[in-house]
Design a protein around this motif. Structure first.
Motif, short mmCIF file in Angstrom:
data_model
loop_
_atom_site.label_atom_id
_atom_site.label_comp_id
_atom_site.label_asym_id
_atom_site.label_seq_id
_atom_site.Cartn_x
_atom_site.Cartn_y
_atom_site.Cartn_z
N ARG A 70 13.19 0.34 3.74
CA ARG A 70 12.54 0.84 2.52
C ARG A 70 11.04 0.91 2.79
NH1 ARG A 70 11.86 -4.22 -1.52
NH2 ARG A 70 12.05 -5.84 0.04
N PRO A 71 10.29 1.62 1.94
CA PRO A 71 8.84 1.72 2.16
C PRO A 71 8.17 0.34 2.16
CG PRO A 71 9.56 3.39 0.60
CD PRO A 71 10.73 2.48 0.83
N LYS A 72 7.48 0.03 3.24
CA LYS A 72 6.89 -1.30 3.40
C LYS A 72 5.78 -1.57 2.40
CE LYS A 72 6.63 -0.59 7.94
NZ LYS A 72 6.24 -0.80 9.34
N ALA A 73 5.10 -0.55 1.92
CA ALA A 73 3.99 -0.76 0.99
C ALA A 73 4.41 -1.54 -0.24
CB ALA A 73 3.38 0.58 0.57
N LEU A 74 5.69 -1.42 -0.63
CA LEU A 74 6.19 -2.06 -1.85
C LEU A 74 6.86 -3.41 -1.59
CD1 LEU A 74 7.60 1.15 -3.55
CD2 LEU A 74 5.37 0.06 -3.89
N VAL A 75 6.90 -3.84 -0.35
CA VAL A 75 7.58 -5.08 0.01
C VAL A 75 6.73 -6.28 -0.41
CG1 VAL A 75 8.31 -6.49 1.99
CG2 VAL A 75 8.82 -4.04 1.92
N PRO A 76 7.34 -7.25 -1.11
CA PRO A 76 6.60 -8.47 -1.48
C PRO A 76 6.38 -9.36 -0.26
CG PRO A 76 8.68 -8.28 -2.73
CD PRO A 76 8.69 -7.22 -1.69
N PHE A 77 5.19 -9.95 -0.21
CA PHE A 77 4.83 -10.89 0.85
C PHE A 77 3.85 -11.90 0.27
CE2 PHE A 77 2.01 -12.16 4.38
CZ PHE A 77 2.95 -12.68 5.26
N ARG A 78 4.26 -13.13 0.24
CA ARG A 78 3.41 -14.22 -0.25
C ARG A 78 2.79 -13.92 -1.62
NH1 ARG A 78 0.38 -16.19 5.33
NH2 ARG A 78 2.29 -16.72 6.44
#
Length: 190
Positions: free
Chosen positions: A21-29
């Protein structure tokens, strides 16, 4: 060079094929990768900040989002789209990638300081190895963009002209580790 306008440009158009999926929308910390990338550039003192979108519709307060209709063709078209959108008063741009959330804002500050000291092309280095982000002065944009095709961004131009590049060590400010897969995300999240 004290009055130089240095913009920030976050390349965030990809579909994240390996990630799913588009990485820009991936949650991280606690934030999305998009929010981490914007914080990197704003925290490093870049203004204005532009984000290139493509596979996903993006929005983030305080930045200009520019859609790349040719995002499927690769990073080169996103670099073209982003640089073409920058206002005329911008004399240099710091380009960052959305999938490197551990790069610290200090890396951007160091690139901007190198520019103030006379560097026209500056690359963040980690243990002496060139990575991202990069600072590109306007006078090199036409030649750089001529070599940015497909998945090739600025790297080909910078490697072809090492005599023009200032390597700015940033290994103590963060990590250039990429999040390309869900496994990368798990590894960096811990």
């Amino acid at each position: 060079m004290s009055g130089t306008t240095v913009a920030g440009l976050l390349l965030a158009a990809g579909a994240g094929r390996r990630f799913g999926r588009p990485k820009a929308l991936v949650p991280f910390r606690g934030r999305t990768l998009l929010e981490h990338g914007v914080a990197l550039l704003t925290g490093g003192g870049c203004a204005p900040v532009y984000v290139v979108s493509g596979a996903a519709s993006l929005s983030c307060p305080g930045v200009t989002v520019v859609a790349n209709p040719a995002w499927r063709s690769g990073m080169g078209s996103s670099l073209h789209t982003g640089i073409a959108a920058l206002p005329a008063e911008v004399e240099a741009v710091v380009v960052a990638l959305v999938d490197q959330p551990l790069v610290g804002a200090e890396a951007v500050r160091r690139l901007r300081a190198a520019h103030r000291a006379g560097a026209r092309l500056a690359v963040a280095g980690y243990g002496g190895e060139p990575r991202n982000p990069v600072l590109l002065s306007r006078e090199y944009w036409p030649e750089l963009l001529a070599s940015a095709r497909g998945d090739r961004g600025a790297r080909a131009f910078l490697r072809a002209h090492p005599e023009l590049v200032t390597l700015v060590e940033c290994g103590d400010t963060g990590s250039p580790a990429d999040i390309d897969t869900p496994e990368d995300l798990d590894s960096l999240s811990g």
